[in-house]
Each structure stands twice: as C-alpha cells, then as structure tokens.
Scaffold this active site. Structure first.
Site, PDB file in Angstrom:
ATOM      1  N   GLY A  50      60.656  -1.171  41.546  1.00  0.00           N
ATOM      2  CA  GLY A  50      59.764  -1.281  40.153  1.00  0.00           C
ATOM      3  C   GLY A  50      59.512  -0.126  39.603  1.00  0.00           C
ATOM      4  O   GLY A  50      60.279   0.803  39.196  1.00  0.00           O
ATOM      5  N   ALA A  51      58.254  -0.262  38.658  1.00  0.00           N
ATOM      6  CA  ALA A  51      57.933   1.096  37.774  1.00  0.00           C
ATOM      7  C   ALA A  51      56.838   0.831  37.941  1.00  0.00           C
ATOM      8  O   ALA A  51      55.543   0.035  37.892  1.00  0.00           O
ATOM      9  CB  ALA A  51      58.385   0.984  36.359  1.00  0.00           C
ATOM     10  N   LEU A  60      58.402  16.561  52.417  1.00  0.00           N
ATOM     11  CA  LEU A  60      59.831  17.547  52.469  1.00  0.00           C
ATOM     12  C   LEU A  60      60.056  18.209  51.357  1.00  0.00           C
ATOM     13  O   LEU A  60      59.370  18.253  50.330  1.00  0.00           O
ATOM     14  CB  LEU A  60      60.820  16.010  52.088  1.00  0.00           C
ATOM     15  CG  LEU A  60      60.212  15.421  53.306  1.00  0.00           C
ATOM     16  CD1 LEU A  60      62.183  14.237  53.384  1.00  0.00           C
ATOM     17  CD2 LEU A  60      61.344  16.238  55.060  1.00  0.00           C
ATOM     18  N   LYS A  63      67.117  -0.302  38.305  1.00  0.00           N
ATOM     19  CA  LYS A  63      66.306   0.120  38.422  1.00  0.00           C
ATOM     20  C   LYS A  63      65.792  -0.421  36.731  1.00  0.00           C
ATOM     21  O   LYS A  63      65.623  -0.059  36.011  1.00  0.00           O
ATOM     22  CB  LYS A  63      66.138   1.989  37.528  1.00  0.00           C
ATOM     23  CG  LYS A  63      64.415   2.302  37.160  1.00  0.00           C
ATOM     24  CD  LYS A  63      63.630   2.817  38.535  1.00  0.00           C
ATOM     25  CE  LYS A  63      62.467   3.466  37.512  1.00  0.00           C
ATOM     26  NZ  LYS A  63      61.395   3.674  39.030  1.00  0.00           N
ATOM     27  N   GLY A 120      57.313   7.976  45.591  1.00  0.00           N
ATOM     28  CA  GLY A 120      58.641   8.162  45.594  1.00  0.00           C
ATOM     29  C   GLY A 120      58.736   7.106  45.979  1.00  0.00           C
ATOM     30  O   GLY A 120      60.377   6.886  47.062  1.00  0.00           O
ATOM     31  N   THR A 151      61.589   6.196  44.748  1.00  0.00           N
ATOM     32  CA  THR A 151      63.257   6.245  44.150  1.00  0.00           C
ATOM     33  C   THR A 151      63.449   6.821  45.184  1.00  0.00           C
ATOM     34  O   THR A 151      64.506   6.860  45.982  1.00  0.00           O
ATOM     35  CB  THR A 151      63.122   6.992  43.219  1.00  0.00           C
ATOM     36  OG1 THR A 151      62.722   6.501  42.083  1.00  0.00           O
ATOM     37  CG2 THR A 151      64.652   7.152  42.733  1.00  0.00           C
TER      38      THR A 151
END
Length: 230
Positions: free
Chosen positions: A118-119, A208, A39, A16, A18
């Site tokens: 980051g990725a 959520l 990104k 999560g 992002t």
C-alpha cells in the site's frame, strides 16, 4: 506449490513497508519460492527517460524473481510526494479501488509468494469515497502489518489492527521495524505489542545502517515463510 499473496500496510508513512516487503521477498526466494510484488499507487516519483519512476517500486522490482515491467508493478506513478488522492487530483487522474484491483489481478497468479504494498497507512484515501483498504478487501488479501517501532507505536499499531479487523480483513501477522536508533525501553514496547496483538510477530528488524534487502531478509527465518505459505 501453493500461491500466496499478502497486502503490506503500515502504522504510518515512513515506517519501512518497502524495506520489510523487500526483505520478505528475498527470504521467500532464499527458501525456493518464486516471487512477485506490486506497488499499485506510488506518490513521489522522479522523471526519467522511461517515464515516472518511484524508488520503492524499483526496489521491489529489483528483488523479485519474476520479470515484470515497471508499469505492471506500479501502474499509478504520481510525481508529487504527497497524499496519493491529492497528487492524482493535481495530475487530473482518477484513482479507484476497482481500477487498481484490475491491474493487480493480472499479477496475483504469477508467482508462489506475492506482496501488494500500500501507500502510507491503512486509511490513506484514494478518492472522496474510498481508501486503500478497499483494494485489500477487493483482492481478498490477508494483511501483513509493519509497525514502525518508535514513541507512540503501541497506540498506532492497535488502532490500525482494530481498523483492519473491523473492515473484515484477516491479519496474517505483524513485523516490528525499529525505525529509531535510540528508542527507550525498546524490548518493553515490543513485548507490549506481542501481548496485545493477537496475531504472530513475523520478525523484529533492529535499527539498521545496512538496509539492503539481503540484510533485512536475515531477520525472517524459514519458519516465518513456511507459516505464511500455509
């Protein structure tokens, strides 16, 4: 008004990053700050008439206050949803921390509150020698660590924190993002993280159903944004 930028990393992929980044950006905007986000590398993009597009980068673009072109936010868009260095090899493209840093620096003075996402996790490779950690180091950005709260998260969080510190990078704080609906002893896990991570917990986001940035932003109060802007 000061300008602050942070690097967002996670304890793993799909924790999560992002979602938390978007929530923090909305919270910052709600507290009167201009915002921008990057990104730099995104693996897993769809072909569109405008070119390759990544859903995470598009989400970041949708919540920031500054008008940035997609290519400014995501200069390296890779089609395959695999490790970025492998996707780049398949597309005969070259990733390097220096190149990515150059793209980022043009945006880092564009707003009061800026996030560079980051990725995957901290040690995701860019090439045979470098990882994405080099980007945070090159840009001299403190890290916000997103902990995906699920079984095994304490070990993953502590190992990631230790790696960041060993690399000489500051950690501004961490966010608990509850990615599993039914994790046992949830509070005990979060309490264990609070005890063992010697930096502030910036927020706890429960599991959520409504994962809109506005909803996530509600879990970051003004004190959190004020702390990050100090």
């Amino acid at each position: 008004m000061p300008k602050k930028a942070f690097f967002i990393t996670g304890t793993d992929t799909n924790v999560g990053k992002t979602l938390i980044a978007a929530g923090l950006l909305v919270a910052a905007k709600n507290n009167g700050l201009t915002t921008a986000a990057l990104k730099p590398v995104a693996a897993g993009c769809e072909k569109t008439d405008a070119g390759l597009r990544n859903s995470d980068a598009l989400l970041l673009q949708s919540v920031i206050t500054q008008k940035l072109d997609y290519d400014q936010i995501n200069p390296y868009a890779l089609e395959s949803a695999i490790a970025p260095h492998i996707a780049a090899q398949q597309e005969k493209r070259s990733l390097s921390a220096d190149r990515l840093s150059g793209f980022c620096r043009g945006v880092l003075s564009s707003a009061n509150f800026i996030l560079v996402e980051g990725a995957g996790g901290w040690r995701v490779p860019l090439n045979a020698r470098e990882t994405l950690a080099e980007l945070a180091k090159n840009l001299d950005l403190p890290v916000i660590l997103v902990v995906g709260v699920r079984l095994g998260c304490i070990n993953h969080a502590l190992l990631t924190f230790e790696a960041i510190v060993r690399d000489g990078v500051a950690v501004a704080g961490w966010v608990a993002n509850c990615v599993d609906a039914d994790i046992p002893v949830l509070q005990e896990n979060i309490d264990s993280l609070r005890t063992r991570l010697p930096v502030p917990c910036l927020g706890v986001v429960p599991f959520l159903v409504d994962t809109s940035p506005d909803k996530v932003a509600s879990y970051f109060d003004k004190a959190v944004i004020d702390h990050l802007m100090q």
